[in-house]
Design an enzyme around this catalytic site. Structure first.
Site, PDB file in Angstrom:
ATOM      1  N   GLU A 145       0.863  -1.172   0.000  1.00  0.00           N
ATOM      2  CA  GLU A 145       0.000   0.000   0.000  1.00  0.00           C
ATOM      3  C   GLU A 145       0.899   1.220   0.000  1.00  0.00           C
ATOM      4  O   GLU A 145       1.797   1.334   0.833  1.00  0.00           O
ATOM      5  CB  GLU A 145      -0.879   0.036   1.243  1.00  0.00           C
ATOM      6  CG  GLU A 145      -1.963  -1.027   1.270  1.00  0.00           C
ATOM      7  CD  GLU A 145      -2.767  -0.990   2.560  1.00  0.00           C
ATOM      8  OE1 GLU A 145      -3.573  -1.909   2.754  1.00  0.00           O
ATOM      9  OE2 GLU A 145      -2.562  -0.067   3.377  1.00  0.00           O
ATOM     10  N   ASP A 154      -5.968   9.054  10.502  1.00  0.00           N
ATOM     11  CA  ASP A 154      -4.623   8.585  10.819  1.00  0.00           C
ATOM     12  C   ASP A 154      -4.086   9.199  12.101  1.00  0.00           C
ATOM     13  O   ASP A 154      -4.430  10.321  12.461  1.00  0.00           O
ATOM     14  CB  ASP A 154      -3.677   8.924   9.666  1.00  0.00           C
ATOM     15  CG  ASP A 154      -3.882   7.983   8.481  1.00  0.00           C
ATOM     16  OD1 ASP A 154      -3.744   6.767   8.688  1.00  0.00           O
ATOM     17  OD2 ASP A 154      -4.201   8.471   7.390  1.00  0.00           O
TER      18      ASP A 154
END
Lengths: 413, 275
Positions: free
Chosen positions: B50, B61
């Site tokens: 990824e 995040d």
């Protein structure tokens, strides 16, 4: 972009997927989606429940102090007429939402959301704040109802809005300074979203403006519409007719939409939103998303945003912490595109001048946020005939800003 | 459309193990070092990569990935540069699936059609876009499927059985189960709960189910690999890279800092034999 089609009514939005034209929507992580759908259902149920309405009205009257006065600003009007041409100079009224408990319009929305959180059985409340007014309002209602309150605030704002930080702490809230990014409102919103995604089961996110994922833009607007609804009957009492123009400052845009929305279908009412031009639009140091931004996706909705060519969000600048946000509520973006509301902007300097003007002429120290609206109102009013009636939303009081203003005028108190 | 992804899961299955999915940020700490890191990942044991698309405001995040994105942006990384990074990686590796992971706004500004065409041409296999739930499928998910790119959806602990079918409806390649309610790199998941959640998702789909968020060590990876078809590690790698930096720039051990941890995680994944 092709020009959007004019709707039959400007008051029907959003559609069932939360869109105002191309704006709005639900751009959030999957973790939050079930919660947002739950909130939407709970809000729809509350709206249909007369008991919720009764409770809201009761606290608005006895705790917040509504209705707020609609006040004829005689000396400000005279001041405008002195400089205007013959027969010119609109009659200016102030909608005095700065007289609400906690000192700004923010409490209208917080009251609604906290009553909703109670219905949903949520005991932990989080909020983001810029100037601190929304944080104070949230801390206040949480104190009143015995709820845990965590307020995220950019570290820069913590510094420039110290009185409000202290106020929140006195009210029992935990203020969390955010050190990431520009350390202002957008970063506070990021942190609040991170908290929410982590504590999603127990926590109610009390968003302070008409932004975020659906249903927030519509829900916050509905709670703020009390401003415009009062203006309608108050102006009828004062003048025997409605206003000719409305003007309000816009950061996220909740005070503005609260004043504007009830009048959107009154064709003859001119409506002006005033963004923060900071040091000037052409300097790039501003917070005027519609004037100087373009459509993008942030914080759960599509709206006008300040960004670079790669879609990276840029830092906003305004002397007013409450307007220092690189976006704007999606309904405003739509109202700008369909041309129903005229969006303009005022610089830091113009806001500071208006702050002093209002203080000296009317004995009312306005917050720096509505000072932007006052600055443009004075300009626009000068070009209107004397029988034109204008309403400025005086959405907050300036006590919190005296340190900032003193700093600019004379290098500190 | 998902040939490379399907082949990788088939290979891992044939080897009787779960797949290791590694996340690194494009352009962190600079475009060339990031490319060197990504090129070194397959040999270190990564099955699928990824690649993070840097964004200023990554709401889902934690601090590590947030800081990583800001380092990349400061080093001049942009969406075009990230697509170019994949092209250069693909020149030397025809088999390792590449998934771009990020937030919608940079893609939206690049232009959805153009982004999909360029990403496909560069050798991207799939997309994970955190802020596009099924409710916004028309924005990117459906055009991506049409363009031949897998749109990999996140399922979370809050995605109940009622909602799962909607989440799985247009998902291709694999399903990414987020092990915790929270942001990347935060809490360590409860492995028992994760296993039953994976089982629950598998009742709804035949796609491989990978698990991420909070996996930091080989032992964590092994625990997840018991039930899941793959294990995703991101924050731990990004943090390892960060620790290797010297005055914010690539250090002599930056690539090895990442590959060393990938080796440990790969060993963890491989320690669990699957039937």
């Amino acid at each position: 972009m092709t020009a959007p089609q004019k709707p039959n009514s400007f008051r029907n939005g959003p559609d069932e997927t939360g869109h105002f034209g191309m704006f709005g929507g639900r751009f959030v992580a999957e973790t939050l989606m079930p919660n947002i759908l739950e909130l939407e259902a709970a809000y729809e149920a509350a709206k249909a429940d007369p008991e919720f309405e009764r409770e809201l009205r009761s606290y608005a009257t006895h705790y917040v102090g509504r209705p707020s006065p609609l006040y004829y600003a005689e000396r400000l009007t005279e001041h405008v007429r002195e400089t205007a041409g013959a027969g010119q100079g609109a009659k200016i009224y102030l909608k005095r939402d700065e007289l609400n408990h906690t000192g700004a319009h923010k409490v209208n929305n917080v009251l609604g959301q906290i009553l909703l959180a109670r219905r949903m059985g949520k005991k932990r409340i989080i909020a983001e704040t810029g100037a601190g007014q929304h944080g104070v309002a949230t801390a206040t209602l949480c104190a009143r109802f015995g709820l845990e309150c965590i307020v995220y605030m950019g570290a820069v704002d913590v510094e420039r809005q110290k009185p409000n930080v202290f106020r929140m702490e006195m009210l029992g809230a935990t203020v969390v300074p955010c050190q990431s990014g520009s350390k202002t409102l957008k970063d506070a919103m990021n942190e609040a979203l991170r908290d929410w995604v982590t504590n999603v089961e127990t926590t109610f996110y009390c968003i302070g403006t008409v932004a975020g994922p659906h249903p927030y833009p519509a829900m916050v607007r509905d709670f703020q519409c009390v401003i415009g609804e009062e203006v309608r009957w108050q102006m009828q009492e004062a003048e025997g007719r409605g206003p000719d123009s409305l003007i309000a400052a816009i950061g996220g845009g909740s005070n503005a939409i609260g004043l504007f929305h009830p009048f959107l279908d009154d064709e003859n009412v001119e409506i002006y939103g005033v963004e923060a031009a900071g040091r000037g639009i052409d300097t790039g140091e501003h917070a005027a998303s519609i004037t100087g931004g373009k459509p993008g996706v942030l914080h759960g909705n599509r709206t006008y945003l300040l960004m670079d060519g790669d879609g990276q969000i840029t830092e906003a600048h305004s002397i007013s912490a409450g307007l220092d946000y690189p976006g704007i509520g999606p309904e405003h973006s739509w109202l700008a595109d369909v041309g129903r509301v005229t969006y303009t902007s005022a610089t830091d300097k113009e806001a500071l001048d208006a702050f002093q003007l209002m203080s000296k002429l009317e004995g009312i120290i306005p917050a720096l946020e509505p000072s932007h609206a006052i600055a443009k109102a004075v300009e626009i009013a000068a070009g209107k005939p004397r029988d034109h009636i204008m309403v400025i939303n005086l959405c907050g009081r300036g006590d919190k800003d005296i340190f900032t203003v003193a700093e600019h005028l004379r290098g500190g108190l | 459309m998902t040939a490379r992804i399907d082949a990788r899961f088939a290979k891992a299955r044939a080897e009787g193990r779960a797949a290791l999915v590694t996340y690194v940020m494009a352009g962190d700490p600079d475009p060339e070092t990031a490319l060197a890191v990504i090129r070194a990942l397959p040999a270190a044991g990564a099955d699928i990569i990824e690649v993070g698309l840097p964004f200023t405001d990554p709401m889902a995040d934690g601090p590590a990935i947030q800081a990583s994105g800001l380092r990349a942006l400061k080093a001049g990384q942009d969406t075009a540069g990230t697509i170019d990074l994949v092209r250069r990686f693909r020149d030397g590796d025809a088999h390792t699936p590449i998934i771009l992971m990020g937030y919608f706004n940079p893609i939206y500004q690049y232009g959805v059609e153009r982004f999909l065409a360029d990403a496909k041409a560069a050798g991207v296999d799939g997309l994970i876009v955190v802020d596009l739930p099924p409710e916004e499928d028309a924005e990117l998910c459906l055009p991506a499927l049409e363009a031949g790119l897998a749109f990999i959806r996140l399922a979370t602990p809050t995605t109940d059985d009622k909602r799962l079918p909607a989440v799985l409806a247009n998902t291709a390649g694999f399903v990414y189960y987020v092990s915790i309610t929270g942001i990347t790199g935060a809490a360590t998941p409860d492995f028992g709960k994760v296993a039953s959640a994976v089982e629950r998702i598998k009742r709804h789909t035949d796609l491989p189910v990978v698990v991420g968020f909070g996996v930091k060590t080989g032992a964590h990876a092994a625990a997840i690999a018991q039930g899941a078809d793959g294990v995703v590690v991101g924050t731990a790698l990004v943090s390892a890279l960060e620790r290797s930096l010297v005055d914010g720039a690539a250090g002599p051990g930056t690539v090895e800092a990442v590959t060393g941890l990938v080796g440990e995680l790969a060993a963890g994944v491989r320690s669990v034999a699957k039937g």
